[in-house]
Each structure stands twice: as structure tokens, then as C-alpha cells.
Write a protein that holds these residues in place. Sequence first.
Motif, PDB file in Angstrom:
ATOM      1  N   PRO A  73       0.786  -1.108   0.037  1.00  0.00           N
ATOM      2  CA  PRO A  73       0.045  -0.073  -0.066  1.00  0.00           C
ATOM      3  C   PRO A  73       0.821   1.397  -0.080  1.00  0.00           C
ATOM      4  CG  PRO A  73      -0.132  -1.157   2.270  1.00  0.00           C
ATOM      5  CD  PRO A  73       0.525  -2.062   1.123  1.00  0.00           C
ATOM      6  N   SER A  74       1.770   1.198   0.460  1.00  0.00           N
ATOM      7  CA  SER A  74       2.903   2.514   0.536  1.00  0.00           C
ATOM      8  C   SER A  74       3.388   2.766  -0.828  1.00  0.00           C
ATOM      9  CB  SER A  74       4.042   2.225   1.354  1.00  0.00           C
ATOM     10  OG  SER A  74       4.990   0.931   0.614  1.00  0.00           O
ATOM     11  N   LEU A  75       3.100   1.984  -1.976  1.00  0.00           N
ATOM     12  CA  LEU A  75       3.508   2.412  -3.361  1.00  0.00           C
ATOM     13  C   LEU A  75       2.624   3.305  -3.877  1.00  0.00           C
ATOM     14  CD1 LEU A  75       4.946  -1.158  -4.372  1.00  0.00           C
ATOM     15  CD2 LEU A  75       6.163   0.918  -3.737  1.00  0.00           C
ATOM     16  N   CYS A  76       1.259   3.317  -3.116  1.00  0.00           N
ATOM     17  CA  CYS A  76       0.383   4.118  -3.808  1.00  0.00           C
ATOM     18  C   CYS A  76       0.071   5.550  -3.263  1.00  0.00           C
ATOM     19  CB  CYS A  76      -1.144   3.358  -3.613  1.00  0.00           C
ATOM     20  SG  CYS A  76      -1.179   2.005  -4.725  1.00  0.00           S
ATOM     21  N   VAL A  77       1.242   6.114  -2.396  1.00  0.00           N
ATOM     22  CA  VAL A  77       1.004   7.142  -1.828  1.00  0.00           C
ATOM     23  C   VAL A  77       2.467   7.972  -2.204  1.00  0.00           C
ATOM     24  CG1 VAL A  77      -0.323   6.470  -0.001  1.00  0.00           C
ATOM     25  CG2 VAL A  77       1.945   6.636   0.046  1.00  0.00           C
ATOM     26  N   PRO A  78       2.281   9.553  -2.207  1.00  0.00           N
ATOM     27  CA  PRO A  78       3.400  10.026  -2.470  1.00  0.00           C
ATOM     28  C   PRO A  78       4.659   9.881  -1.712  1.00  0.00           C
ATOM     29  CG  PRO A  78       1.509  11.499  -2.662  1.00  0.00           C
ATOM     30  CD  PRO A  78       1.178  10.265  -1.897  1.00  0.00           C
ATOM     31  N   LEU A 116      -3.455  10.082   4.265  1.00  0.00           N
ATOM     32  CA  LEU A 116      -2.769   9.219   3.267  1.00  0.00           C
ATOM     33  C   LEU A 116      -3.727   7.997   2.723  1.00  0.00           C
ATOM     34  CD1 LEU A 116       0.146   8.377   5.747  1.00  0.00           C
ATOM     35  CD2 LEU A 116       0.155   9.427   3.398  1.00  0.00           C
ATOM     36  N   ALA A 117      -4.854   7.905   3.603  1.00  0.00           N
ATOM     37  CA  ALA A 117      -5.871   6.862   3.161  1.00  0.00           C
ATOM     38  C   ALA A 117      -6.598   7.538   2.083  1.00  0.00           C
ATOM     39  CB  ALA A 117      -6.923   6.878   4.243  1.00  0.00           C
ATOM     40  N   LYS A 118      -6.947   8.765   1.783  1.00  0.00           N
ATOM     41  CA  LYS A 118      -7.491   9.439   0.772  1.00  0.00           C
ATOM     42  C   LYS A 118      -6.435   9.329  -0.289  1.00  0.00           C
ATOM     43  CE  LYS A 118      -9.456  13.935  -0.579  1.00  0.00           C
ATOM     44  NZ  LYS A 118      -9.997  15.194  -0.383  1.00  0.00           N
ATOM     45  N   GLN A 119      -5.463   9.619  -0.105  1.00  0.00           N
ATOM     46  CA  GLN A 119      -4.311   9.507  -1.408  1.00  0.00           C
ATOM     47  C   GLN A 119      -4.099   8.151  -1.769  1.00  0.00           C
ATOM     48  OE1 GLN A 119      -0.727  10.980   0.630  1.00  0.00           O
ATOM     49  NE2 GLN A 119      -1.320  13.311   0.546  1.00  0.00           N
ATOM     50  N   LEU A 172       3.041  -2.751 -13.962  1.00  0.00           N
ATOM     51  CA  LEU A 172       3.959  -1.653 -14.428  1.00  0.00           C
ATOM     52  C   LEU A 172       4.021  -0.311 -13.704  1.00  0.00           C
ATOM     53  CD1 LEU A 172       3.681  -1.193 -18.407  1.00  0.00           C
ATOM     54  CD2 LEU A 172       5.809  -2.089 -17.091  1.00  0.00           C
ATOM     55  N   TYR A 173       2.762  -0.109 -13.202  1.00  0.00           N
ATOM     56  CA  TYR A 173       2.726   1.097 -12.125  1.00  0.00           C
ATOM     57  C   TYR A 173       3.586   0.750 -10.919  1.00  0.00           C
ATOM     58  CZ  TYR A 173       0.692   4.419  -8.950  1.00  0.00           C
ATOM     59  OH  TYR A 173       0.788   5.336  -7.998  1.00  0.00           O
ATOM     60  N   LEU A 174       3.333  -0.377 -10.509  1.00  0.00           N
ATOM     61  CA  LEU A 174       3.972  -0.844  -9.301  1.00  0.00           C
ATOM     62  C   LEU A 174       5.446  -0.956  -9.379  1.00  0.00           C
ATOM     63  CD1 LEU A 174       1.674  -3.525  -7.907  1.00  0.00           C
ATOM     64  CD2 LEU A 174       1.601  -1.370  -7.233  1.00  0.00           C
ATOM     65  N   LEU A 175       5.972  -1.452 -10.378  1.00  0.00           N
ATOM     66  CA  LEU A 175       7.487  -1.710 -10.681  1.00  0.00           C
ATOM     67  C   LEU A 175       7.774  -0.076 -10.639  1.00  0.00           C
ATOM     68  CD1 LEU A 175       9.859  -2.964 -11.706  1.00  0.00           C
ATOM     69  CD2 LEU A 175       8.981  -2.768 -14.178  1.00  0.00           C
ATOM     70  N   PHE A 176       7.489   0.661 -11.495  1.00  0.00           N
ATOM     71  CA  PHE A 176       8.026   2.091 -11.288  1.00  0.00           C
ATOM     72  C   PHE A 176       7.794   2.997 -10.062  1.00  0.00           C
ATOM     73  CE2 PHE A 176       6.595   2.140 -15.889  1.00  0.00           C
ATOM     74  CZ  PHE A 176       7.598   1.725 -16.578  1.00  0.00           C
ATOM     75  N   GLU A 199       4.331   9.488  -8.151  1.00  0.00           N
ATOM     76  CA  GLU A 199       3.032   8.946  -8.669  1.00  0.00           C
ATOM     77  C   GLU A 199       2.606   9.351 -10.074  1.00  0.00           C
ATOM     78  OE1 GLU A 199       0.110  10.267  -5.837  1.00  0.00           O
ATOM     79  OE2 GLU A 199      -0.303   8.232  -5.450  1.00  0.00           O
ATOM     80  N   GLY A 200       2.867  10.584 -10.326  1.00  0.00           N
ATOM     81  CA  GLY A 200       2.631  11.134 -11.604  1.00  0.00           C
ATOM     82  C   GLY A 200       3.576  10.379 -12.742  1.00  0.00           C
ATOM     83  N   ASP A 201       4.851  10.185 -12.494  1.00  0.00           N
ATOM     84  CA  ASP A 201       5.659   9.756 -13.395  1.00  0.00           C
ATOM     85  C   ASP A 201       5.315   8.234 -13.782  1.00  0.00           C
ATOM     86  OD1 ASP A 201       6.855  12.382 -13.802  1.00  0.00           O
ATOM     87  OD2 ASP A 201       8.597  11.548 -12.331  1.00  0.00           O
TER      88      ASP A 201
END
Length: 305
Positions: free
Chosen positions: A5-10, A28-31, A138-142, A149-151
Motif C-alpha cells: 500500500p505504501s507504493l500508492c502514496v506520494p 494518506l488513506a485518501k491519497q 508496470l505502475y507498481l514497478l515504476f 506517482e505522476g511519473d
Amino acid sequence: MIFDPSLCVPGGATAYSPGPEGREEPALAKQRAIAVVRVGGLAAVAAVAYLAAGLLLDPLLIDPRAANVWFDSDLPYRMETMAHPGDGMHHGGAHPLFPTVAKVVMPIGQALTPWTSDTLLAARVALALSGGLWVVALYLLFRRMGLGEGDATLFAAVGAVSAGALFWFPVPETFALAGLGVTVALVVAAAARPSVVALAAGCVASAACILTNGVVGGLAVVSHAWRDRRWRAGLGALALAFVATAAIWTAQEWGRGSPFFISHQLLEYEQHTFAVTVERTARVVPALVSHSICLLYTSPSPRDM
């Protein structure tokens, strides 16, 4: 592949800090929720695009007379295996676990197309969903490689519309599923200290549909063993991967009298192999080093810049 889950926050893992009693901070939950919706939406759009592209193709592509038309692929024979994974045609040791993978994905495609018995449509749906899962991987890899997040979303979107993705996910072949397996192996490789089980799973995933792709999982094991001086753990991961692959293959081929996948059966692909020479190595190595994935993986982390 274990979702972090930490990969989905800035900021990745450094930005993930639970509040009192292990509860997450509301921000953080919202992000995280926004990131999940964004990446899930991108994956859904990609899956729909792959399915739409597949529906535009002539079904005659899976006719045996059309073999090799689609970039020298084997669509008719791969479709036969996907339609009948239990008793279909198994084609060489280069695709050791493809029938087993077909047994997993085809029921999903058939469950989503209950109004028809068209196995080609079911295969297209299953592969389109696999394409969506590949975009998420792919997203999780990057993110694991240190991109923001944006990149990470941007590169995942670029991958989703790349020529390879648009060419292979709409058709019943091993390449798309093999690409998903390789990406899973890369996600494992990008972890700071993956477990022996995770490394072995990466090896199995990368080799399942195309055996030679197993070198990705193998290199992940070697690189972590070299960096951390965990040679015993590395050998254990390789041994576990081989035993797991052999066990799944044995269950898949039980009673068929099939030769082991690492045997003379591989010689049918001899026309695709080349002698190792200095000249050929000099051509291959620069292409490998300059590959976009390798460049991203070896470039400095944004946090270090």
C-alpha cells in the motif's frame, strides 16, 4: 506479487506512517484511494482497448492456414491450447506452463461471456484483463523503482499504448502473458530485500509462458545474492523455482508421456538460436543496456537527486 500500500502514496514507503493504534492518517488513506482509482481506471481503459482491438481482427487468424501471418506467431496452435488446455496441443518445451496458465485465465473469460460458447471471445476477454493487470504491475514497478506517482502513471500509460502491448494483448499468444510474468519478476527484483519465496515466484512467473524469459527471474536472484552476499538464499530460491516449475509441469503433463521441458524438445527452436561470438555479443549488450526499462532501473532515484 504482494501489493504494498505504501507504493500508492506520494513518496512511497517513506510516506506511509500509520496513526495511533496502527490506523492510517485520513490524508494518506485518501491519497491511497485516489491512486487506486487512478491506476485501476487506467488498467480498465487499457483492458477495454485491448478487447476492442481484438474484436476488430479477423477470426481467420486462428485458422491453421493463417499460421505465421501475425508476425510469425502461432495463433492457431496457442488458441487450441487455450480452448482445450487439458487435452490441447502442447508445443515444445519453450512454453512449459502455458496450458496451466490457460486453465487459470480461460474460465475467467468464459465466466464473463456466459451468452456464448465462443472460445476465441473468452480468450480475448481473458487476455484483455491480463493486459489491465500488466498495466497495474508496470505502475507498481515504476513506483518501486523510485518514480513519483505522476511519473509512474505516465510511464504505465505509455506502456499500455506501446506497440508491443497493442500488438500482442488482443491476440491469443504466449507473448502477452509472458510479458506479465516478466513484469512480476521485475517488481520482485526492484524490492529492497525480497524473500526467497518471492524470488522463486518471480523465476516461475517469468519462465511460465516462455522458458527463456526465466533469465529475468534468475538475474534478479543473482543480483540480490551478489549485493547482499546471500548466496545460500540465492541458491535456495533457484532450487525452489526449479522444483515448483517441475512440479506444476508434472501435474500438467501427467499421463501424457511428454518429454521433460528441458530436453531435446527444445531443439525444435534451434533455428532461433545463434552461436555466441564476440561480434554478436558486441551488438546485443549495448541494446540490452540501452533498453528503456534497464535505463530506468539503473538511473539514480529521484530521492537521490
